[in-house]
Design an enzyme around this catalytic site. Structure first.
Site, PDB file in Angstrom:
ATOM      1  N   CYS A  40      43.102  50.279  30.912  1.00  0.00           N
ATOM      2  CA  CYS A  40      44.564  50.667  30.736  1.00  0.00           C
ATOM      3  C   CYS A  40      44.763  51.290  29.432  1.00  0.00           C
ATOM      4  CB  CYS A  40      45.237  49.291  30.749  1.00  0.00           C
ATOM      5  SG  CYS A  40      45.410  48.763  32.436  1.00  0.00           S
ATOM      6  N   CYS A  68      49.480  52.849  34.418  1.00  0.00           N
ATOM      7  CA  CYS A  68      49.671  53.557  33.217  1.00  0.00           C
ATOM      8  C   CYS A  68      48.799  54.961  33.170  1.00  0.00           C
ATOM      9  CB  CYS A  68      49.421  52.446  32.076  1.00  0.00           C
ATOM     10  SG  CYS A  68      47.349  52.061  31.863  1.00  0.00           S
ATOM     11  N   CYS A  97      43.774  52.624  35.597  1.00  0.00           N
ATOM     12  CA  CYS A  97      44.823  51.841  36.026  1.00  0.00           C
ATOM     13  C   CYS A  97      45.703  52.825  36.901  1.00  0.00           C
ATOM     14  CB  CYS A  97      45.535  50.934  35.053  1.00  0.00           C
ATOM     15  SG  CYS A  97      47.168  50.214  35.351  1.00  0.00           S
ATOM     16  N   CYS A 153      50.357  49.605  28.397  1.00  0.00           N
ATOM     17  CA  CYS A 153      50.420  49.369  29.871  1.00  0.00           C
ATOM     18  C   CYS A 153      51.359  48.135  30.159  1.00  0.00           C
ATOM     19  CB  CYS A 153      49.089  49.227  30.410  1.00  0.00           C
ATOM     20  SG  CYS A 153      49.241  48.661  32.222  1.00  0.00           S
ATOM     21  N   THR A 208      38.416  43.011  36.608  1.00  0.00           N
ATOM     22  CA  THR A 208      38.839  43.916  37.765  1.00  0.00           C
ATOM     23  C   THR A 208      38.385  45.290  37.594  1.00  0.00           C
ATOM     24  OG1 THR A 208      40.630  44.616  36.154  1.00  0.00           O
ATOM     25  CG2 THR A 208      41.291  42.822  37.586  1.00  0.00           C
ATOM     26  N   ARG A 259      50.575  42.824  33.390  1.00  0.00           N
ATOM     27  CA  ARG A 259      50.295  41.347  32.711  1.00  0.00           C
ATOM     28  C   ARG A 259      48.831  41.594  31.760  1.00  0.00           C
ATOM     29  NH1 ARG A 259      48.168  36.416  34.120  1.00  0.00           N
ATOM     30  NH2 ARG A 259      47.260  37.353  35.926  1.00  0.00           N
ATOM     31  N   ARG A 292      37.379  51.873  36.510  1.00  0.00           N
ATOM     32  CA  ARG A 292      38.231  52.640  36.910  1.00  0.00           C
ATOM     33  C   ARG A 292      39.803  52.871  36.229  1.00  0.00           C
ATOM     34  NH1 ARG A 292      40.011  50.720  41.589  1.00  0.00           N
ATOM     35  NH2 ARG A 292      38.839  48.981  41.270  1.00  0.00           N
TER      36      ARG A 292
HETATM   37 ZN   LIG Z   1      47.398  49.736  32.997  1.00  0.00          ZN
END
Ligand SMILES: [Zn+2]
Length: 335
Positions: A22, A56, A53, A26, A18, A29, A51
């Site tokens: 995080c 969080c 998140c 966080c 993705t 999932r 990048r």
């Molecule tokens: Zn996160």
């Protein structure tokens, strides 16, 4: 995996599929392990094209650890005696309540105790740098020498005059004895036991002691504390305590509280780090408890070998995990 917020600020996890990173806590999932890479900071992750998140917000002021780190830097630089939490929290983009909670959680200290510890640390630094005691007292705001002398036994472990010289003038005797667990070094002043080390080589044990008190007068003990040595060797071999052992230690208020708590654990029993933290009325101070165990200078007498991890794993031991295992087995066998 446990989303432990205490790890926030110590690393970030980035997901290859993705391109998002995080903080450890966080709530999203968990990605597949094979898609995850770890970075120490958000900046490092961003340099690699990840990048932050949106859930969080790992690039915003971080969890308790980072918050406490930033606050400690501010406090140490300011050199103030009273912790003005309101102003400090605002400066760090936080609130006084959050900051206070973070301190307790990460360091196990309340703000007042922390301020006291910082002040004492500044005082000790000035003495080591050769400043006169009266000047150091004045500059650290102790006001009178009696206030710091009052604390000197509890926190400095020696009088300021002794500390100034890196332990010079302090007389420490040691003896090294064989035991079922290898060599045992016992060191003491005339006030009490200052060190109990376990090891294999005499020279290495003495070196550790010299690192602790670089300018103390360290010598092989005269016969005077044979009784303490005998008692400690018996405890090393799992036998029940018979003689009260006075201690002469350098410790922070928190270390002292942990060590006293450890002395309540019955022989042959174990507690987990979080059980000890709960017993101290400070359930979140698990890591601080672990640190206090790791820095215990008087093994056996303060039985840090009776503290284990939550999963029953023995965790580490300054003198080797094999010795920890053997100590516990001997205590159980001796009944
Ligand atoms: Zn996160």
């Amino acid at each position: 995996m446990s989303r432990d917020a205490r790890a926030d600020g110590t690393f970030v996890l980035a997901v290859r599929s993705t391109h998002i990173y995080c903080r450890p806590s966080c709530p999203a999932r968990r990605p597949l392990r094979r898609n995850v890479v770890f970075f120490r900071t958000g900046e490092e992750a961003e340099k690699q094209g990840f990048r932050a998140c949106l859930r969080c917000k790992p690039n915003e002021i971080a969890g308790p650890v980072a918050l406490v780190e930033a606050a400690s830097r501010e406090l140490a630089a300011s050199g103030e005696d009273t912790v003005r939490f309101g102003a400090l929290a605002t400066k760090l983009g936080s609130t006084p309540a959050t900051l206070r909670r973070a301190f307790l959680q990460v360091t196990g200290l309340r703000p007042r105790e922390l301020a006291e510890a910082l002040r004492l640390a500044r005082f000790k630094k000035m003495l080591r740098e050769g400043k006169r005691i009266t000047d150091a007292l004045y500059e650290t705001g102790y006001g009178s020498s009696s206030r710091v002398y009052e604390r000197s036994n509890a926190q400095l472990g020696m009088t300021p005059a002794t500390y100034r010289k890196g332990g010079r003038g302090m007389k420490i005797g040691y003896s090294i004895t064989k035991s079922g667990l290898g060599k045992v070094l016992v060191a003491a002043t005339d006030r009490g036991v200052s060190a109990v080390y376990l090891g294999d080589a005499d020279a290495k044990l003495v070196e550790e002691l010299r690192d602790e008190y670089p300018r103390a007068e360290i010598s092989v003990a005269a016969g005077s504390f044979e009784k303490w040595v005998k008692e400690i060797v018996e405890r090393v071999e799992g036998k029940p305590p018979r003689v009260e052992l006075p201690l002469d230690l350098q410790a922070t208020a928190f270390q002292r509280r942990v060590w006293q708590e450890l002395q309540q654990i019955p022989r042959g029993s174990t507690r987990t780090y979080s059980q000890v933290a709960r017993a101290l009325g400070n359930p979140k101070a698990v890591r601080a408890v672990a640190r206090a165990c790791a820095t215990n200078p008087v093994s056996i007498v303060v039985p840090c070998h009776r503290v284990i991890r939550e999963d029953g794993n023995l965790a580490g031991y300054r003198w080797g995990v094999g010795r920890k295992e053997q100590l516990l087995a001997q205590e159980r066998a001796a009944g």
